[in-house]
Design a protein around this motif. Sequence first.
Motif, PDB file in Angstrom:
ATOM      1  N   MET A   1      46.091 -17.077   1.882  1.00 40.50           N
ATOM      2  CA  MET A   1      47.472 -17.012   2.372  1.00 40.50           C
ATOM      3  C   MET A   1      47.463 -17.464   3.829  1.00 40.50           C
ATOM      4  N   LEU A   2      48.290 -18.435   4.143  1.00 40.08           N
ATOM      5  CA  LEU A   2      48.281 -19.013   5.487  1.00 40.08           C
ATOM      6  C   LEU A   2      49.621 -18.801   6.179  1.00 40.08           C
ATOM      7  N   LYS A   3      49.543 -18.633   7.498  1.00 34.78           N
ATOM      8  CA  LYS A   3      50.765 -18.541   8.290  1.00 34.78           C
ATOM      9  C   LYS A   3      51.312 -19.922   8.601  1.00 34.78           C
ATOM     10  N   LYS A   4      50.404 -20.861   8.803  1.00 33.97           N
ATOM     11  CA  LYS A   4      50.824 -22.221   9.134  1.00 33.97           C
ATOM     12  C   LYS A   4      51.172 -22.992   7.858  1.00 33.97           C
ATOM     13  N   PRO A   5      52.197 -23.834   7.904  1.00 35.82           N
ATOM     14  CA  PRO A   5      52.447 -24.736   6.776  1.00 35.82           C
ATOM     15  C   PRO A   5      51.308 -25.738   6.669  1.00 35.82           C
ATOM     16  N   PHE A   6      50.995 -26.169   5.448  1.00 41.68           N
ATOM     17  CA  PHE A   6      49.874 -27.092   5.302  1.00 41.68           C
ATOM     18  C   PHE A   6      50.187 -28.256   4.367  1.00 41.68           C
ATOM     19  N   PHE A   7      49.560 -29.381   4.692  1.00 41.35           N
ATOM     20  CA  PHE A   7      49.557 -30.564   3.831  1.00 41.35           C
ATOM     21  C   PHE A   7      48.327 -30.436   2.940  1.00 41.35           C
TER      22      PHE A   7
END
Length: 207
Positions: free
Chosen positions: A148-154
Amino acid sequence: MSRVKICGLKTVEEIRMVNDLLPDYVGFVFAKSKRQISFSQAIAMKQNLSAKIKSVGVFVNAPKEEVLQAASLGIVDLLQLHGDEDWEYVQQIKAETGLPVIKAIRVRNREDILRGEELPCDYLLLDTYRAGAYGGCGEVFDWKLIPMLKKPFFLAGGLNGENVQKAVSRCCPFAVDVSSAVEEQGRKSEEKVRKFLKKVREVQKYE
């Protein structure tokens, strides 16, 4: 809704093609590769690019001055750092250009991704790790490694028209990134780009 980035465009003709299909982003590769373009080529491409599409400049361990020059020329809307750039480098580029920064992480394990999230970038780009290479290997990594990430990712690495729906459904990326899988004989294929976009947009429609 996952966005789409078509990376590695090289000609004004390819720009005109994507203007009809309207991905969210296109990538201009300034690092040494078979898709590398010059700033002068990028100027012509950017001038012809639809205002609805954002351009991403891709750099690998480039001198900061080179990245700053690309920003000052107005040929990129976002900066993608795809090498070993550290916290200080990312912070300086972000501060001096005022542009959003995407930091690529070549994924070997979950810790690689978590360390990447500590960097002062706006987005992560998760790509497949291959020793001695900085991307473009066309192979999928284990998506189960993504926490689970806080930053949006490509999400990058081996995506194509056959597996991108599964990738979007399982990983819920901010955007998906494709290059070689939408090419024919080294050029972007309108048919393959159209199919890729259609597959991504179908997922959004039914979710």
